[in-house]
Write an enzyme that holds these catalytic residues in place. Structure first.
Site, PDB file in Angstrom:
ATOM      1  N   LYS A   1      23.411  17.764  -3.628  1.00  0.00           N
ATOM      2  CA  LYS A   1      23.193  16.352  -3.284  1.00  0.00           C
ATOM      3  C   LYS A   1      23.671  15.463  -4.440  1.00  0.00           C
ATOM      4  O   LYS A   1      23.312  15.685  -5.588  1.00  0.00           O
ATOM      5  CB  LYS A   1      21.712  16.092  -3.008  1.00  0.00           C
ATOM      6  CG  LYS A   1      21.163  16.825  -1.801  1.00  0.00           C
ATOM      7  CD  LYS A   1      21.690  16.218  -0.509  1.00  0.00           C
ATOM      8  CE  LYS A   1      20.968  16.759   0.725  1.00  0.00           C
ATOM      9  NZ  LYS A   1      20.957  18.225   0.849  1.00  0.00           N
TER      10      LYS A   1
ATOM     11  N   HIS B   1      -5.778 -14.370   8.799  1.00  0.00           N
ATOM     12  CA  HIS B   1      -4.999 -13.129   8.764  1.00  0.00           C
ATOM     13  C   HIS B   1      -5.758 -11.897   9.260  1.00  0.00           C
ATOM     14  O   HIS B   1      -5.245 -10.790   9.142  1.00  0.00           O
ATOM     15  CB  HIS B   1      -4.436 -12.833   7.366  1.00  0.00           C
ATOM     16  CG  HIS B   1      -3.739 -13.997   6.732  1.00  0.00           C
ATOM     17  ND1 HIS B   1      -2.672 -14.641   7.327  1.00  0.00           N
ATOM     18  CD2 HIS B   1      -3.966 -14.651   5.560  1.00  0.00           C
ATOM     19  CE1 HIS B   1      -2.280 -15.635   6.535  1.00  0.00           C
ATOM     20  NE2 HIS B   1      -3.046 -15.664   5.465  1.00  0.00           N
TER      21      HIS B   1
ATOM     22  N   PRO C   1       0.845  -1.210   0.000  1.00  0.00           N
ATOM     23  CA  PRO C   1       0.000   0.000   0.000  1.00  0.00           C
ATOM     24  C   PRO C   1       0.875   1.253   0.000  1.00  0.00           C
ATOM     25  O   PRO C   1       1.805   1.366   0.784  1.00  0.00           O
ATOM     26  CB  PRO C   1      -0.783  -0.113   1.319  1.00  0.00           C
ATOM     27  CG  PRO C   1      -0.655  -1.535   1.752  1.00  0.00           C
ATOM     28  CD  PRO C   1       0.647  -2.026   1.196  1.00  0.00           C
ATOM     29  N   GLU C   2       0.586   2.150  -0.912  1.00  0.00           N
ATOM     30  CA  GLU C   2       1.327   3.402  -0.993  1.00  0.00           C
ATOM     31  C   GLU C   2       0.458   4.514  -0.410  1.00  0.00           C
ATOM     32  O   GLU C   2      -0.662   4.269   0.022  1.00  0.00           O
ATOM     33  CB  GLU C   2       1.672   3.707  -2.460  1.00  0.00           C
ATOM     34  CG  GLU C   2       2.579   2.670  -3.115  1.00  0.00           C
ATOM     35  CD  GLU C   2       4.039   2.868  -2.736  1.00  0.00           C
ATOM     36  OE1 GLU C   2       4.354   3.797  -1.975  1.00  0.00           O
ATOM     37  OE2 GLU C   2       4.866   2.071  -3.212  1.00  0.00           O
TER      38      GLU C   2
ATOM     39  N   ARG D   1       1.147 -10.868   5.531  1.00  0.00           N
ATOM     40  CA  ARG D   1       2.610 -10.936   5.693  1.00  0.00           C
ATOM     41  C   ARG D   1       3.092 -10.351   7.011  1.00  0.00           C
ATOM     42  O   ARG D   1       4.264 -10.492   7.355  1.00  0.00           O
ATOM     43  CB  ARG D   1       3.294 -10.256   4.497  1.00  0.00           C
ATOM     44  CG  ARG D   1       2.999 -11.025   3.196  1.00  0.00           C
ATOM     45  CD  ARG D   1       3.687 -10.422   2.017  1.00  0.00           C
ATOM     46  NE  ARG D   1       5.144 -10.526   2.119  1.00  0.00           N
ATOM     47  CZ  ARG D   1       5.979 -10.000   1.237  1.00  0.00           C
ATOM     48  NH1 ARG D   1       5.512  -9.324   0.201  1.00  0.00           N
ATOM     49  NH2 ARG D   1       7.277 -10.131   1.389  1.00  0.00           N
TER      50      ARG D   1
END
Ligand SMILES: [Zn+2]
Length: 270
Positions: free
Chosen positions: A151, A90, A2-3, A109
């Protein structure tokens, strides 16, 4: 995984069912998540959920005595179910609400997390050192330009660093770099002011498009099997190595950058 858009849509899905409701019981069937669920989390019992917020990829359930932090990890998901709904495999955690509904957490997971922060004047350590939210006015081209000066790290790793900006995961980094014609291996310090402005605008638009698309799946939120899918909008490069570039037609290349698969067009992105 999931983002940010999936987490934001989870927040939107839970919020109307949660705010103002009392938590009558916390039921943890499996405490061994990424970190063991802290015993202190039970302090949430008897409290009213005052708000459901998000910071980076953490959902924050605020009460008068502290807040729960929920991270979905690699495979976590939340849904709203009626009291008495049998847990499936789960389904590790239930928050029973005074409304007769439950917030249910599923995570095959178990890389997700449920944490607790009491109201003691400080924020939970996982929220330390986070950069700005990408969809707020704090994240501007000028900010990114100044932050990137000198950077040497690649622009792809730079933009995925939570200390620079939170929530730009691999998919959205790939897509926004392509949209901005920026090669993912370019040193961050070589970004021009104009490129930084374009890059920031594209990051915002790709995240907003995903949230908007995810918003259309909200009605599934109260179904037991209503797992939110990946909001795989019209992706232009992610997962498309070897396919023709949608702009110039040459084959998209791929490379590992910071251990993450990166797809790009070596003609369009410089
Ligand atoms: Zn191209």
């Amino acid at each position: 995984m999931p983002e940010l858009p999936e987490v934001e849509v989870s927040r939107m899905g839970i919020k109307p069912h949660a705010v103002g409701k009392k938590i009558t019981q916390l039921n943890v069937r499996q405490p061994k998540l990424r970190w063991v669920v802290p015993a202190k989390l039970y302090d949430i019992e008897g409290q009213i959920i005052r708000s459901v917020k998000r910071r980076a990829k953490y959902l924050i359930l605020k009460t008068d005595v502290g807040y729960a932090l929920i991270h979905l990890g690699m495979s976590g998901s939340l849904c709203i179910v009626s009291e008495g709904t049998m847990p499936a495999k789960h389904d590790h955690i239930d928050l029973h609400l005074s409304s007769g509904q439950m917030i249910r957490y599923n995570d095959p997971r178990r890389f997700g997390a449920w944490l607790w922060q009491p109201n003691n004047g400080s924020e939970h350590p996982v929220l330390d050192k986070l950069g700005p939210e990408p969809l707020t006015a704090d994240f501007t081209g000028e900010y990114l330009f100044e932050k990137s000066c000198n950077k040497r790290t690649t622009i792809k790793q730079f933009i995925m660093n939570n200390a620079v900006v939170v929530g730009v995961g691999n998919i959205y980094a790939n897509e926004s770099l392509f949209m901005s014609n920026i090669h993912p291996k370019r040193p961050a310090g070589h970004l021009t002011r104009e490129e930084a402005a374009r890059f920031v605008a594209n990051i915002k638009s790709v995240l907003l498009a995903a949230i908007e698309q995810g918003g259309t799946t909200l009605k599934n939120f109260t179904q037991v099997d209503g797992k939110l899918g990946y909001f795989t909008q019209k992706l232009q490069v992610y997962g498309k190595q070897g396919k023709p570039c949608s702009i110039c037609g040459i084959k998209l290349e791929s490379a590992k950058i910071g251990q993450r698969n990166t797809v790009f067009c070596s003609a369009c992105q410089v």
